[in-house]
Design an enzyme around this catalytic site. Structure first.
Site, PDB file in Angstrom:
ATOM      1  N   ASP A   1       0.056  -5.566  -8.074  1.00  0.00           N
ATOM      2  CA  ASP A   1      -0.567  -4.258  -7.855  1.00  0.00           C
ATOM      3  C   ASP A   1       0.330  -3.118  -8.325  1.00  0.00           C
ATOM      4  OD1 ASP A   1      -2.508  -5.794  -6.575  1.00  0.00           O
ATOM      5  OD2 ASP A   1      -2.899  -4.246  -5.072  1.00  0.00           O
TER       6      ASP A   1
ATOM      7  N   HIS B   1      -2.618 -14.841   0.858  1.00  0.00           N
ATOM      8  CA  HIS B   1      -1.174 -14.793   1.118  1.00  0.00           C
ATOM      9  C   HIS B   1      -0.826 -14.932   2.587  1.00  0.00           C
ATOM     10  CE1 HIS B   1      -1.616 -10.167   1.672  1.00  0.00           C
ATOM     11  NE2 HIS B   1      -2.804 -10.716   1.613  1.00  0.00           N
ATOM     12  N   ARG B   2      -1.627 -14.319   3.449  1.00  0.00           N
ATOM     13  CA  ARG B   2      -1.264 -14.309   4.867  1.00  0.00           C
ATOM     14  C   ARG B   2      -1.413 -15.696   5.503  1.00  0.00           C
ATOM     15  NH1 ARG B   2       0.767  -9.847   5.487  1.00  0.00           N
ATOM     16  NH2 ARG B   2      -0.072  -8.014   4.462  1.00  0.00           N
TER      17      ARG B   2
ATOM     18  N   ARG C   1       0.861   4.101  -3.066  1.00  0.00           N
ATOM     19  CA  ARG C   1       0.614   5.505  -2.713  1.00  0.00           C
ATOM     20  C   ARG C   1       1.779   6.371  -3.205  1.00  0.00           C
ATOM     21  NH1 ARG C   1      -1.804   2.858   1.648  1.00  0.00           N
ATOM     22  NH2 ARG C   1      -3.508   3.860   2.801  1.00  0.00           N
TER      23      ARG C   1
ATOM     24  N   SER D   1       0.832  -1.206   0.000  1.00  0.00           N
ATOM     25  CA  SER D   1       0.000   0.000   0.000  1.00  0.00           C
ATOM     26  C   SER D   1       0.860   1.247   0.000  1.00  0.00           C
ATOM     27  CB  SER D   1      -0.994  -0.006   1.156  1.00  0.00           C
ATOM     28  OG  SER D   1      -0.351  -0.330   2.345  1.00  0.00           O
TER      29      SER D   1
ATOM     30  N   ARG E   1     -11.298 -15.359   7.333  1.00  0.00           N
ATOM     31  CA  ARG E   1     -10.047 -15.772   7.973  1.00  0.00           C
ATOM     32  C   ARG E   1     -10.254 -16.441   9.336  1.00  0.00           C
ATOM     33  NH1 ARG E   1      -6.059 -10.661   6.382  1.00  0.00           N
ATOM     34  NH2 ARG E   1      -5.285 -11.587   4.458  1.00  0.00           N
TER      35      ARG E   1
ATOM     36  N   ARG F   1     -16.053  -5.721  -6.950  1.00  0.00           N
ATOM     37  CA  ARG F   1     -15.606  -5.015  -5.744  1.00  0.00           C
ATOM     38  C   ARG F   1     -16.207  -3.609  -5.757  1.00  0.00           C
ATOM     39  NH1 ARG F   1      -9.215  -6.290  -5.371  1.00  0.00           N
ATOM     40  NH2 ARG F   1      -9.461  -5.285  -3.357  1.00  0.00           N
TER      41      ARG F   1
ATOM     42  N   ASN G   1      -6.661  -6.854 -10.764  1.00  0.00           N
ATOM     43  CA  ASN G   1      -7.417  -6.979  -9.518  1.00  0.00           C
ATOM     44  C   ASN G   1      -6.772  -6.109  -8.451  1.00  0.00           C
ATOM     45  OD1 ASN G   1      -9.386  -7.871  -7.792  1.00  0.00           O
ATOM     46  ND2 ASN G   1      -8.363  -9.787  -7.288  1.00  0.00           N
TER      47      ASN G   1
ATOM     48  N   SER H   1     -11.256   2.337   4.017  1.00  0.00           N
ATOM     49  CA  SER H   1     -10.404   3.507   4.228  1.00  0.00           C
ATOM     50  C   SER H   1      -9.704   3.900   2.929  1.00  0.00           C
ATOM     51  CB  SER H   1      -9.366   3.222   5.297  1.00  0.00           C
ATOM     52  OG  SER H   1      -8.474   2.239   4.833  1.00  0.00           O
ATOM     53  N   GLN H   2      -9.685   2.970   1.964  1.00  0.00           N
ATOM     54  CA  GLN H   2      -9.056   3.299   0.675  1.00  0.00           C
ATOM     55  C   GLN H   2      -9.802   4.426  -0.028  1.00  0.00           C
ATOM     56  OE1 GLN H   2      -8.188   0.036  -1.924  1.00  0.00           O
ATOM     57  NE2 GLN H   2      -7.223  -1.161  -0.323  1.00  0.00           N
TER      58      GLN H   2
ATOM     59  N   LYS I   1     -12.172 -10.590   4.783  1.00  0.00           N
ATOM     60  CA  LYS I   1     -10.915 -10.348   4.060  1.00  0.00           C
ATOM     61  C   LYS I   1     -10.835 -11.295   2.852  1.00  0.00           C
ATOM     62  CE  LYS I   1      -9.309  -6.942   6.410  1.00  0.00           C
ATOM     63  NZ  LYS I   1      -8.125  -6.750   7.167  1.00  0.00           N
ATOM     64  N   GLU I   2      -9.616 -11.596   2.380  1.00  0.00           N
ATOM     65  CA  GLU I   2      -9.438 -12.450   1.201  1.00  0.00           C
ATOM     66  C   GLU I   2     -10.328 -13.690   1.268  1.00  0.00           C
ATOM     67  OE1 GLU I   2      -7.245 -10.497   2.348  1.00  0.00           O
ATOM     68  OE2 GLU I   2      -5.746  -9.928   0.849  1.00  0.00           O
TER      69      GLU I   2
ATOM     70  N   LYS J   1       0.930 -11.787  -3.707  1.00  0.00           N
ATOM     71  CA  LYS J   1       0.162 -10.551  -3.528  1.00  0.00           C
ATOM     72  C   LYS J   1       0.983  -9.477  -2.809  1.00  0.00           C
ATOM     73  CE  LYS J   1      -4.256  -8.784  -2.478  1.00  0.00           C
ATOM     74  NZ  LYS J   1      -5.591  -8.959  -1.992  1.00  0.00           N
TER      75      LYS J   1
ATOM     76  N   SER K   1     -10.143   1.812  10.486  1.00  0.00           N
ATOM     77  CA  SER K   1      -8.818   1.745   9.833  1.00  0.00           C
ATOM     78  C   SER K   1      -8.057   3.063   9.911  1.00  0.00           C
ATOM     79  CB  SER K   1      -8.949   1.331   8.358  1.00  0.00           C
ATOM     80  OG  SER K   1      -9.727   0.192   8.220  1.00  0.00           O
TER      81      SER K   1
ATOM     82  N   ASP L   1      -4.302  -7.800  10.369  1.00  0.00           N
ATOM     83  CA  ASP L   1      -3.554  -8.680   9.471  1.00  0.00           C
ATOM     84  C   ASP L   1      -2.449  -9.417  10.216  1.00  0.00           C
ATOM     85  OD1 ASP L   1      -5.157  -7.850   7.469  1.00  0.00           O
ATOM     86  OD2 ASP L   1      -3.621  -6.711   6.371  1.00  0.00           O
TER      87      ASP L   1
END
Ligand code: DC
Length: 668
Positions: A52, A395-396, A30, A26, A352, A125, A95, A173-174, A348-349, A423, A202, A321
């Site tokens: 990304d 990924h996590r 940014r 992120s 979780r 999304r 994505n 928050s994005q 999340k993905e 990711k 967030s 996370d």
């Protein structure tokens, strides 16, 4: 990156050394966008190379930014807040949420003729809240598909910026980040106020945005996270150069690792005491479980303190996370641990909470779950099970479960679909293997032995690629030795055995994909001729030479595993291998294959000569006193005369799987 179907982590004993973490996703995106919005040039160091960031870079190029990539350093020449092209531009966002949202806002206030689309998942999304806020500002945005979702068309705005802009605090928050980054482009004549309606979730991510905006010359006034004012006259200014700090959540796996392994500990570079990320507070959680932490501005050093770890119970809403890592560390604790206020895990993905509970249970753990909490009981050595961890394209999950490979039971752990780490941390497993140590005896080896031209090389290298293992072509070592001996003027006979052995022990050999280097010389072709094969066969019958090459061959047994091909892999070099395959084909069939290869290379030969050569080489390799060519007693015999490469590979992989201890319960 491991793009295999699964990756088996052998039982890992300990770990030590330094890990340099890649830049945060992120922050990378940014910083790229902010650099693009500035006038002038910004050198961005330590950028993450991921899907990304690739999407963002491609979009910036389309907009007319200068983009020069050199490894992880990228130089951006900005647009000064103006899209350069007047022609329509169609952006493909894949994505990449971290590219889609902020670009939408920036493009909408800059104006132009733009379309933004992505993969089908991107079109599911939601982006409606951001589009609503931008439309209220006077931006021109249309939905090209479903209302509220990409793809979008953006036109020229008629901006009205006097009234405060209202944004809901409980959505991504994005969206707020996207507005905060776009609006300084149009704040020349008036203050611009963004009001948050309801409690802002967030906050740590918004703090990252504010911090980066400040680095780019925009001093946003933050009124207790309920209103943000971009002061009139704000203008993007390049900081000249900027370092992207590493992802603090990615650091959590190595912080966890440092807390559970004995020894000198792990140094983590790329993120530390000066971090602007909320997830850096994972360090406190690790400390309360017993980790000993030292830190500097952009580094951490973690070592084991309390052992077993202290159980932890608390509210982890602030580090959702990274807290996943605590769930695996909890297996090594002195009592049950409870992670509370983690409802966001469910959206999340994947879900979780459910996923972590399911996979921890596969390892043998007793786990309880609630709508927004998870309780994990520690796992004693006798209760661990060798599990195949489903990773849900998350990924996590893949990364945090790698810590289970340090289990006291000495069991391996299978990580399914390991490439999902791409990711945020494409080389996660490589980084883990660079610091982790396993007893050589537990590093799996698959041996493929057999006579000349049986197809060992093709089979073995394909297996290595499918398992994500290292590959040893031991024949090449004899070929290289013979080549070097002849160059040194040594005859390939018993009288020169000691001199050739001494030479063999000091050879500077490098394998780079298909290429083979001896010092600065590329000898890939020179060692592949028929004559080079005969020469190799000659030196390989010298006992002293064979002995001199043993250590070198053993050194290929590295994490996560090895596929070795040759004549004595299963009998002499790796007698404890997990699986030994003895590959044969009839002499006629092998001669035919070699004939085709040589003709394709333009070498003229006859089938009869080849058949005779093969038979004489086999006879010598099989009759020599030391390490003669023969199947190991426990080898699986595979005659591939009538098999395709694919079916040979499938057969060997089936044998391999049947020797693994994993419980592969299918999970939806
Ligand atoms: O697999 P290859 O054709 O590249 O091997 C060349 C020679 O090296 C072969 O004739 C025998 C010898 N060799 C050996 O003795 N032991 C091995 N492990 C591999 C090869």
């Amino acid at each position: 990156m491991f793009s295999t179907a699964f990756l088996d982590l052998p039982p890992l004993q300990t770990a030590s050394g330094t890990v340099a973490l890649p830049g945060s996703k992120s922050i990378s995106n940014r910083v790229l966008l902010l650099s693009a919005l500035c006038e002038g040039t910004t050198v961005v160091h330590d950028l993450l190379d991921s899907d990304d960031t690739q999407v963002m870079l491609a979009a910036l190029r389309q907009l007319g930014c200068g983009v020069e990539v050199q490894g992880t350093t990228v130089t951006i020449t900005g647009l000064g807040g103006r899209a350069q092209a007047d022609a329509p531009i169609a952006f493909f966002m894949g994505n990449a949420g971290t590219a889609m949202r902020p670009l939408t806002a920036a493009l909408a206030v800059m104006g132009g003729d733009f379309t933004l689309s992505g993969v089908p998942r991107m079109h599911e999304r939601p982006i409606g809240d951001l589009v609503d806020a931008l439309r209220l500002l006077g931006c021109q945005i249309d939905y090209l598909g479903n209302e509220g979702f990409p793809p979008l068309r953006i036109g020229k705005p008629t901006l009205q910026l006097n009234a405060p802009i209202q944004v809901r605090g409980d959505v991504s928050s994005q969206f707020l980040t996207a507005l905060l980054m776009a609006l300084p482009l149009v704040s020349q004549d008036q203050d611009i106020t963004i009001q948050v309606v309801g409690e802002l979730i967030s906050k740590p991510y918004i703090d990252i945005t504010l911090n980066l905006l400040a680095r780019f010359g925009i001093a946003v006034r933050n009124d207790a996270h309920s209103a943000f004012v971009i002061p009139r006259g704000s203008r993007y200014q390049s900081p000249g150069s900027i370092h992207v700090e590493a992802d603090a959540s990615s650091a959590s796996y190595f912080i966890g690792l440092g807390a559970i392994v004995s020894g000198p500990g792990i140094r983590i570079e790329g993120v530390g005491a000066d971090s602007i990320q909320g997830d850096i507070r994972f360090v406190e959680a690790a400390q309360s479980m017993g980790a000993v932490v030292a830190k500097g501005p952009n580094w951490l050093h973690i070592s084991r303190g309390q052992w077993p770890l202290r159980a932890i119970t608390g509210d982890f809403n602030h580090i959702p996370d990274a807290a996943m890592t605590l769930a695996v560390m909890a297996l090594y604790a002195d009592g049950p641990s409870e992670l509370r206020n983690i409802a966001s895990w469910r959206v999340k993905e994947t879900d979780r909470i459910a996923a972590m509970a399911t996979e921890l249970r596969k390892l043998g753990a007793h786990v309880e779950e609630g709508p927004d909490w998870l309780r994990i009981h520690p796992l004693s050595a006798e209760n661990w099970k060798p599990a195949s961890i489903h990773t849900y394209d998350d990924h996590r999950i893949a990364m945090c479960f790698s810590l289970a490979a340090f289990n006291p039971a000495g069991l391996p752990v299978r990580i399914e679909d390991p490439k999902c780490v791409g990711k945020t941390f494409p080389d996660y497993f490589e980084a883990l293997f660079a610091v982790a140590q396993a007893a050589p005896s537990v590093i799996p080896v698959l041996c493929v032995d057999g006579p000349t031209a049986s197809g060992k090389g093709t089979l073995a290298s394909t297996l290595a690629a499918q398992l994500g293992y290292h590959f040893l072509d031991s024949g090449a070592l004899y070929r290289i030795t013979a080549y070097a001996a002849l160059q040194a003027g040594l005859a390939l006979d018993e009288a020169h055995a000691d001199a050739i052995a001494a030479l063999a022990a000091t050879l500077d050999i490098r394998f780079e994909g298909e290429r083979v280097w001896l010092g600065a010389q590329d000898i890939s072709e020179a060692i592949r001729t028929e004559q080079a094969g005969m020469n190799a066969s000659a030196v390989s019958s010298l006992g002293a030479v064979r002995a001199a090459l043993i250590d070198l061959q053993h050194s290929f047994r590295r994490l996560p595993g090895l596929v070795a091909d040759g004549r004595d892999m299963g009998t002499v070099i790796f007698p404890d291998a997990t699986l030994k395959v003895y590959l044969t084909a009839s002499a006629a069939c092998r001669a035919q294959r070699r004939y085709k290869q040589l003709i394709a290379k333009g070498v003229s030969t006859t089938l009869d000569t080849l058949c005779a050569d093969l038979e004489s080489r086999d006879a010598r390799d099989s009759s020599r006193a030391v390490a003669p060519l023969k199947p190991a007693q426990d080898a699986e015999l595979l005659d591939n005369s009538a098999l395709t490469v694919e079916s040979s590979v499938t057969q060997v992989l089936n044998w391999w799987q049947s020797r693994q201890p994993f419980l592969t319960t299918a999970v939806e």
